[in-house]
Design a protein around this motif. Structure first.
Motif, PDB file in Angstrom:
ATOM      1  N   VAL A 290       0.874  -1.169   0.000  1.00  0.00           N
ATOM      2  CA  VAL A 290       0.000   0.000   0.000  1.00  0.00           C
ATOM      3  C   VAL A 290       0.913   1.222   0.000  1.00  0.00           C
ATOM      4  CG1 VAL A 290      -0.160   0.102   2.533  1.00  0.00           C
ATOM      5  CG2 VAL A 290      -1.981   1.102   1.136  1.00  0.00           C
ATOM      6  N   THR A 291       0.464   2.312  -0.592  1.00  0.00           N
ATOM      7  CA  THR A 291       1.337   3.474  -0.698  1.00  0.00           C
ATOM      8  C   THR A 291       0.546   4.765  -0.878  1.00  0.00           C
ATOM      9  OG1 THR A 291       3.281   4.372  -1.859  1.00  0.00           O
ATOM     10  CG2 THR A 291       1.588   3.332  -3.216  1.00  0.00           C
TER      11      THR A 291
ATOM     12  N   ASP B  78      -7.080  -7.281   4.350  1.00  0.00           N
ATOM     13  CA  ASP B  78      -7.417  -7.245   2.925  1.00  0.00           C
ATOM     14  C   ASP B  78      -7.105  -5.868   2.350  1.00  0.00           C
ATOM     15  OD1 ASP B  78      -9.634  -5.490   3.350  1.00  0.00           O
ATOM     16  OD2 ASP B  78     -10.954  -7.185   3.731  1.00  0.00           O
ATOM     17  N   ASP B  79      -7.105  -5.793   1.012  1.00  0.00           N
ATOM     18  CA  ASP B  79      -6.677  -4.565   0.348  1.00  0.00           C
ATOM     19  C   ASP B  79      -7.607  -3.389   0.626  1.00  0.00           C
ATOM     20  OD1 ASP B  79      -4.597  -6.007  -0.661  1.00  0.00           O
ATOM     21  OD2 ASP B  79      -5.472  -6.293  -2.650  1.00  0.00           O
ATOM     22  N   GLU B  80      -8.917  -3.667   0.731  1.00  0.00           N
ATOM     23  CA  GLU B  80      -9.877  -2.591   0.979  1.00  0.00           C
ATOM     24  C   GLU B  80      -9.636  -1.934   2.334  1.00  0.00           C
ATOM     25  OE1 GLU B  80     -10.630  -5.558  -0.062  1.00  0.00           O
ATOM     26  OE2 GLU B  80     -11.652  -5.346  -1.995  1.00  0.00           O
ATOM     27  N   ASN B  81      -9.274  -2.726   3.328  1.00  0.00           N
ATOM     28  CA  ASN B  81      -8.968  -2.169   4.644  1.00  0.00           C
ATOM     29  C   ASN B  81      -7.569  -1.562   4.680  1.00  0.00           C
ATOM     30  OD1 ASN B  81     -11.095  -2.647   6.917  1.00  0.00           O
ATOM     31  ND2 ASN B  81     -11.180  -4.488   5.664  1.00  0.00           N
ATOM     32  N   ALA B  82      -6.634  -2.191   3.982  1.00  0.00           N
ATOM     33  CA  ALA B  82      -5.269  -1.671   3.969  1.00  0.00           C
ATOM     34  C   ALA B  82      -5.209  -0.258   3.428  1.00  0.00           C
ATOM     35  CB  ALA B  82      -4.374  -2.593   3.132  1.00  0.00           C
ATOM     36  N   VAL B  83      -6.032   0.026   2.405  1.00  0.00           N
ATOM     37  CA  VAL B  83      -5.979   1.347   1.778  1.00  0.00           C
ATOM     38  C   VAL B  83      -6.625   2.425   2.661  1.00  0.00           C
ATOM     39  CG1 VAL B  83      -8.159   1.471   0.449  1.00  0.00           C
ATOM     40  CG2 VAL B  83      -6.024   2.325  -0.561  1.00  0.00           C
ATOM     41  N   ALA B  84      -7.256   2.002   3.754  1.00  0.00           N
ATOM     42  CA  ALA B  84      -7.847   2.958   4.699  1.00  0.00           C
ATOM     43  C   ALA B  84      -6.827   3.490   5.698  1.00  0.00           C
ATOM     44  CB  ALA B  84      -9.004   2.300   5.455  1.00  0.00           C
ATOM     45  N   ILE B  85      -5.637   2.902   5.727  1.00  0.00           N
ATOM     46  CA  ILE B  85      -4.664   3.276   6.759  1.00  0.00           C
ATOM     47  C   ILE B  85      -3.790   4.484   6.405  1.00  0.00           C
ATOM     48  CG2 ILE B  85      -2.664   2.481   8.097  1.00  0.00           C
ATOM     49  CD1 ILE B  85      -3.800  -0.321   7.961  1.00  0.00           C
ATOM     50  N   PRO B  86      -3.105   4.505   5.241  1.00  0.00           N
ATOM     51  CA  PRO B  86      -2.062   5.518   5.056  1.00  0.00           C
ATOM     52  C   PRO B  86      -2.526   6.962   5.180  1.00  0.00           C
ATOM     53  CG  PRO B  86      -1.856   3.797   3.416  1.00  0.00           C
ATOM     54  CD  PRO B  86      -3.170   3.586   4.098  1.00  0.00           C
TER      55      PRO B  86
ATOM     56  N   VAL C 160     -11.412  16.265  23.477  1.00  0.00           N
ATOM     57  CA  VAL C 160     -11.226  16.479  22.044  1.00  0.00           C
ATOM     58  C   VAL C 160     -12.576  16.533  21.355  1.00  0.00           C
ATOM     59  CG1 VAL C 160     -10.149  15.605  19.938  1.00  0.00           C
ATOM     60  CG2 VAL C 160      -9.054  15.207  22.145  1.00  0.00           C
ATOM     61  N   LEU C 161     -12.766  17.545  20.516  1.00  0.00           N
ATOM     62  CA  LEU C 161     -13.960  17.666  19.666  1.00  0.00           C
ATOM     63  C   LEU C 161     -13.570  17.212  18.267  1.00  0.00           C
ATOM     64  CD1 LEU C 161     -16.848  18.659  18.990  1.00  0.00           C
ATOM     65  CD2 LEU C 161     -15.875  20.959  18.681  1.00  0.00           C
ATOM     66  N   ILE C 162     -14.254  16.187  17.757  1.00  0.00           N
ATOM     67  CA  ILE C 162     -13.938  15.633  16.439  1.00  0.00           C
ATOM     68  C   ILE C 162     -15.147  15.779  15.528  1.00  0.00           C
ATOM     69  CG2 ILE C 162     -13.254  13.562  15.158  1.00  0.00           C
ATOM     70  CD1 ILE C 162     -11.886  12.596  17.744  1.00  0.00           C
ATOM     71  N   HIS C 163     -15.028  16.641  14.520  1.00  0.00           N
ATOM     72  CA  HIS C 163     -16.102  16.808  13.544  1.00  0.00           C
ATOM     73  C   HIS C 163     -16.060  15.690  12.501  1.00  0.00           C
ATOM     74  CE1 HIS C 163     -17.607  20.575  15.027  1.00  0.00           C
ATOM     75  NE2 HIS C 163     -16.440  21.182  14.895  1.00  0.00           N
ATOM     76  N   ALA C 164     -17.218  15.432  11.877  1.00  0.00           N
ATOM     77  CA  ALA C 164     -17.329  14.369  10.867  1.00  0.00           C
ATOM     78  C   ALA C 164     -16.766  13.066  11.411  1.00  0.00           C
ATOM     79  CB  ALA C 164     -16.624  14.772   9.576  1.00  0.00           C
ATOM     80  N   ALA C 165     -17.204  12.718  12.617  1.00  0.00           N
ATOM     81  CA  ALA C 165     -16.603  11.602  13.355  1.00  0.00           C
ATOM     82  C   ALA C 165     -16.913  10.238  12.762  1.00  0.00           C
ATOM     83  CB  ALA C 165     -17.054  11.645  14.814  1.00  0.00           C
ATOM     84  N   ALA C 166     -17.843  10.152  11.821  1.00  0.00           N
ATOM     85  CA  ALA C 166     -18.135   8.864  11.182  1.00  0.00           C
ATOM     86  C   ALA C 166     -17.411   8.718   9.856  1.00  0.00           C
ATOM     87  CB  ALA C 166     -19.643   8.723  10.960  1.00  0.00           C
ATOM     88  N   GLY C 167     -16.649   9.740   9.467  1.00  0.00           N
ATOM     89  CA  GLY C 167     -15.914   9.681   8.207  1.00  0.00           C
ATOM     90  C   GLY C 167     -14.619   8.904   8.334  1.00  0.00           C
ATOM     91  N   GLY C 168     -13.850   8.871   7.262  1.00  0.00           N
ATOM     92  CA  GLY C 168     -12.615   8.107   7.257  1.00  0.00           C
ATOM     93  C   GLY C 168     -11.623   8.568   8.300  1.00  0.00           C
ATOM     94  N   VAL C 169     -11.307   9.863   8.325  1.00  0.00           N
ATOM     95  CA  VAL C 169     -10.389  10.406   9.325  1.00  0.00           C
ATOM     96  C   VAL C 169     -11.042  10.420  10.697  1.00  0.00           C
ATOM     97  CG1 VAL C 169      -9.115  12.451  10.080  1.00  0.00           C
ATOM     98  CG2 VAL C 169      -9.092  11.803   7.671  1.00  0.00           C
TER      99      VAL C 169
ATOM    100  N   LEU D 250      -1.665  -1.215  16.081  1.00  0.00           N
ATOM    101  CA  LEU D 250      -2.998  -1.077  16.667  1.00  0.00           C
ATOM    102  C   LEU D 250      -4.053  -1.807  15.839  1.00  0.00           C
ATOM    103  CD1 LEU D 250      -2.883   2.693  17.729  1.00  0.00           C
ATOM    104  CD2 LEU D 250      -2.826   0.700  19.232  1.00  0.00           C
ATOM    105  N   VAL D 251      -3.880  -1.795  14.511  1.00  0.00           N
ATOM    106  CA  VAL D 251      -4.812  -2.524  13.642  1.00  0.00           C
ATOM    107  C   VAL D 251      -4.661  -4.025  13.857  1.00  0.00           C
ATOM    108  CG1 VAL D 251      -5.377  -3.098  11.252  1.00  0.00           C
ATOM    109  CG2 VAL D 251      -4.978  -0.718  11.896  1.00  0.00           C
ATOM    110  N   ASN D 252      -3.433  -4.487  13.913  1.00  0.00           N
ATOM    111  CA  ASN D 252      -3.171  -5.922  14.062  1.00  0.00           C
ATOM    112  C   ASN D 252      -3.650  -6.470  15.400  1.00  0.00           C
ATOM    113  OD1 ASN D 252      -2.037  -6.241  11.523  1.00  0.00           O
ATOM    114  ND2 ASN D 252       0.041  -5.840  12.232  1.00  0.00           N
TER     115      ASN D 252
END
Length: 323
Positions: A86-87, A113-121, A143-152, A284-286
């Motif tokens: 992944v890159t 899997d690749d779909e999850n791997a691409v969510a990391i970088p 901490v206040l986190i906006h758009a908390a259900a999004g990718g970031v 942390l993912v592993n």
């Protein structure tokens, strides 16, 4: 090869499927057969001609890909054909093949899997550095986190809890707020409510938050400033609304507030920061402490539709394209 390209700036409709030459392989580079492409707000900003740096035309968007090593150039000997990687790349990810420096590649763990791997970088590193490098989060802070259900946002909620923070998460629907709660948020607030700032202040007993992660711009930015407590740090990493806020720095003085900008490519220029944070994220993912949320997997030809639903805030987690 097939790719998604735009020849003019505009809405999702300017994205078109084209046939282009495979990218040329240079010394120290690796050619990757793409299996998963991460979709990000940066891609939509590129398409609109509103990105932080200029976007030349014609342009193939996409900065985040996972795939399989297809070919290695002279001097590239750390990976072999068939290795899963992944890159992050500058552009060109919405395609069947990409070429990048071997030093940019990250091995994909066998169990991911690749779909999850691409969510990391991109989104993982963004969430990590928003909180630690820029926000200087300390245990016990709020901490206040906006758009908390999004990718970031979904990753930032989990990381903030991992580092011992109290988390207030905002989103635009009950479904998204429930996801944020499942990921560990202590309080949830619907930011489409005109009085959302009052709810944030109530959750902190009127004190305000120590750190806020903000990527919408416009009124959300200004209301977020009002949510900050003394010595608070507001970290800005996007303008998803397309409405850059106007700010008077003197207004920060009475509470000793900091407004901090974040742009991930600058982190990539510091290998020590990049390598350390990526290793921690993968660990942390592993171990299952960091859960990745893939909100949808789409065919590459559906790129325009994916841009549309992303900007309409109709999505949760990471959106992925597959050639």
């Amino acid at each position: 090869m097939k790719a998604i390209q735009f020849k003019e700036y505009g809405g999702p409709e300017v994205l078109e499927s084209v046939q282009v030459e495979d990218p040329a392989l240079g010394e120290g580079e690796v050619k990757i057969k793409v299996t998963a492409i991460g979709v990000n707000y940066a891609d939509t900003a590129r398409r609109e001609g509103a990105y932080v740096v200029p976007t030349p035309l014609p342009f193939i968007p996409g900065a985040e890909v996972a795939g399989v090593v297809e070919q290695t150039g002279k001097g590239a000997d750390q990976f072999k054909k068939g290795d899963r990687v992944v890159t992050l790349i500058g552009s060109g990810g919405y395609a069947e093949y990409v070429v990048t420096k071997e030093s940019n590649l990250i091995p994909v763990p066998e169990e991911l899997d690749d779909e999850n791997a691409v969510a990391i970088p991109l989104q993982g590193l963004t969430a990590y550095h928003l909180l630690t490098t820029m926000g200087r989060l300390e245990k016990g802070e709020t901490v206040l986190i906006h758009a908390a259900a999004g990718g970031v946002g979904s990753l930032a909620v989990q990381l903030a809890k991992h580092y011992g923070a109290e988390v207030i998460a905002t989103a635009s629907s009950e479904e998204k707020l429930n996801l944020a709660k499942e990921l560990g948020a202590d309080h949830t607030v619907n930011y489409t409510n005109p009085n959302w700032r009052d709810e944030v202040m109530e959750a902190t007993d009127g004190r305000g938050v120590d750190i806020a992660l903000e990527m919408a711009g416009g009124d959300i930015f200004h209301e977020t400033v009002k949510c900050m407590r003394s010595f608070g740090r507001l970290v800005v990493y996007g303008v998803a609304s397309g409405n850059p806020p106007q700010m008077y720095p003197s207004g920060l003085m009475n509470r000793n507030l900091s407004v901090i900008g974040f742009f991930l490519p600058q982190i990539m220029k510091k290998p020590v920061l990049f390598e350390k944070s990526l290793k921690e994220l993968l660990k942390l993912v592993n171990t299952g402490e960091l859960k990745l949320t893939v909100g949808g997997v789409y065919n590459l030809d559906e790129a325009a539709h994916v841009h549309e639903i992303l900007q309409a805030r109709k999505t949760k987690g990471k959106l992925v394209l597959k050639p």
